[in-house]
Design a protein around this motif. Structure first.
Motif, mmCIF file in Angstrom:
data_model
loop_
_atom_site.group_PDB
_atom_site.id
_atom_site.type_symbol
_atom_site.label_atom_id
_atom_site.label_comp_id
_atom_site.label_asym_id
_atom_site.label_seq_id
_atom_site.Cartn_x
_atom_site.Cartn_y
_atom_site.Cartn_z
ATOM 1 N N CYS A 6 -5.894 -2.039 -17.159
ATOM 2 C CA CYS A 6 -5.021 -2.533 -16.087
ATOM 3 C C CYS A 6 -4.347 -1.373 -15.343
ATOM 4 C CB CYS A 6 -3.963 -3.474 -16.649
ATOM 5 S SG CYS A 6 -2.975 -4.249 -15.344
ATOM 6 N N THR A 7 -4.393 -1.444 -14.020
ATOM 7 C CA THR A 7 -3.740 -0.437 -13.181
ATOM 8 C C THR A 7 -2.732 -1.066 -12.232
ATOM 9 O OG1 THR A 7 -5.507 -0.563 -11.536
ATOM 10 C CG2 THR A 7 -5.730 1.125 -13.267
ATOM 11 N N THR A 8 -2.323 -2.295 -12.534
ATOM 12 C CA THR A 8 -1.383 -3.021 -11.670
ATOM 13 C C THR A 8 -0.276 -3.681 -12.489
ATOM 14 O OG1 THR A 8 -2.842 -4.949 -11.745
ATOM 15 C CG2 THR A 8 -3.085 -3.465 -9.846
ATOM 16 N N LEU A 9 0.209 -2.995 -13.500
ATOM 17 C CA LEU A 9 1.222 -3.575 -14.388
ATOM 18 C C LEU A 9 2.483 -3.975 -13.633
ATOM 19 C CD1 LEU A 9 0.890 -1.110 -17.401
ATOM 20 C CD2 LEU A 9 0.019 -3.456 -17.250
ATOM 21 N N ILE A 10 2.881 -3.177 -12.666
ATOM 22 C CA ILE A 10 4.070 -3.491 -11.869
ATOM 23 C C ILE A 10 3.692 -4.387 -10.699
ATOM 24 C CG2 ILE A 10 5.949 -2.523 -10.458
ATOM 25 C CD1 ILE A 10 6.143 -1.899 -13.487
ATOM 26 N N ASP A 11 2.646 -3.998 -9.972
ATOM 27 C CA ASP A 11 2.235 -4.740 -8.773
ATOM 28 C C ASP A 11 1.955 -6.210 -9.067
ATOM 29 O OD1 ASP A 11 2.475 -2.351 -7.413
ATOM 30 O OD2 ASP A 11 0.321 -1.939 -7.398
ATOM 31 N N ASP A 12 1.374 -6.497 -10.234
ATOM 32 C CA ASP A 12 1.052 -7.877 -10.604
ATOM 33 C C ASP A 12 2.121 -8.517 -11.487
ATOM 34 O OD1 ASP A 12 -1.244 -7.793 -9.113
ATOM 35 O OD2 ASP A 12 -2.576 -7.427 -10.816
ATOM 36 N N HIS A 13 3.259 -7.874 -11.612
ATOM 37 C CA HIS A 13 4.415 -8.395 -12.370
ATOM 38 C C HIS A 13 4.096 -8.660 -13.840
ATOM 39 C CE1 HIS A 13 6.370 -8.730 -8.505
ATOM 40 N NE2 HIS A 13 5.324 -9.407 -8.058
ATOM 41 N N ILE A 14 3.189 -7.856 -14.400
ATOM 42 C CA ILE A 14 2.892 -7.957 -15.830
ATOM 43 C C ILE A 14 4.083 -7.414 -16.618
ATOM 44 C CG2 ILE A 14 1.367 -7.120 -17.669
ATOM 45 C CD1 ILE A 14 -0.864 -7.128 -15.433
ATOM 46 N N LEU A 15 4.669 -6.328 -16.123
ATOM 47 C CA LEU A 15 5.906 -5.796 -16.693
ATOM 48 C C LEU A 15 7.055 -6.131 -15.753
ATOM 49 C CD1 LEU A 15 4.804 -2.217 -17.851
ATOM 50 C CD2 LEU A 15 5.125 -4.251 -19.269
ATOM 51 N N ASN A 16 8.035 -6.882 -16.260
ATOM 52 C CA ASN A 16 9.203 -7.204 -15.439
ATOM 53 C C ASN A 16 10.301 -6.166 -15.694
ATOM 54 O OD1 ASN A 16 10.555 -7.895 -17.831
ATOM 55 N ND2 ASN A 16 10.097 -10.074 -17.608
ATOM 56 N N ASP A 58 4.457 3.831 -9.236
ATOM 57 C CA ASP A 58 3.368 4.779 -9.463
ATOM 58 C C ASP A 58 3.325 5.274 -10.906
ATOM 59 O OD1 ASP A 58 2.531 4.588 -6.869
ATOM 60 O OD2 ASP A 58 3.371 6.509 -6.234
ATOM 61 N N ASN A 59 4.473 5.408 -11.550
ATOM 62 C CA ASN A 59 4.532 5.895 -12.931
ATOM 63 C C ASN A 59 4.365 4.796 -13.968
ATOM 64 O OD1 ASN A 59 4.896 8.548 -12.148
ATOM 65 N ND2 ASN A 59 7.111 8.439 -12.259
ATOM 66 N N PHE A 60 4.462 3.527 -13.563
ATOM 67 C CA PHE A 60 4.456 2.422 -14.522
ATOM 68 C C PHE A 60 3.335 1.410 -14.293
ATOM 69 C CE2 PHE A 60 8.519 4.272 -15.192
ATOM 70 C CZ PHE A 60 8.902 3.923 -16.478
ATOM 71 N N ASN A 61 2.448 1.649 -13.337
ATOM 72 C CA ASN A 61 1.388 0.683 -13.031
ATOM 73 C C ASN A 61 0.251 0.687 -14.042
ATOM 74 O OD1 ASN A 61 1.587 -1.274 -11.022
ATOM 75 N ND2 ASN A 61 1.415 0.225 -9.395
#
Length: 76
Positions: free
Chosen positions: A20-30, A57-60
């Protein structure tokens, strides 16, 4: 990297952190998960994560997180 994946899975077990490269963009990590993650990373890797580093960028992805950890360790 293995320990980072374990930390991520403890905080949010439903994601595939290997790809996964969209942890923030896809709201996987709130926001609450990010706060917990920062605390765990700081303790586990003996670093301080400044507020300016808490950006998508650092958390995706796990790799981006790991790269940030290594950079912060080098800056020591």
């Amino acid at each position: 990297m293995e320990r980072l994946i374990e930390i991520l899975e403890d905080i949010q077990p439903e994601a595939d952190y290997e790809t996964c490269t969209t942890l923030i963009d896809d709201h996987i990590l709130n926001s609450m998960a990010i706060i917990a993650l920062v605390a765990e990373i700081e303790e586990e890797f003996d670093i301080t994560v400044p507020a300016v580093e808490i950006i998508p960028d650092n958390f995706n992805s796990a790799q981006a997180l790991y790269d940030m950890i290594l950079r912060l360790q080098e800056e020591g």
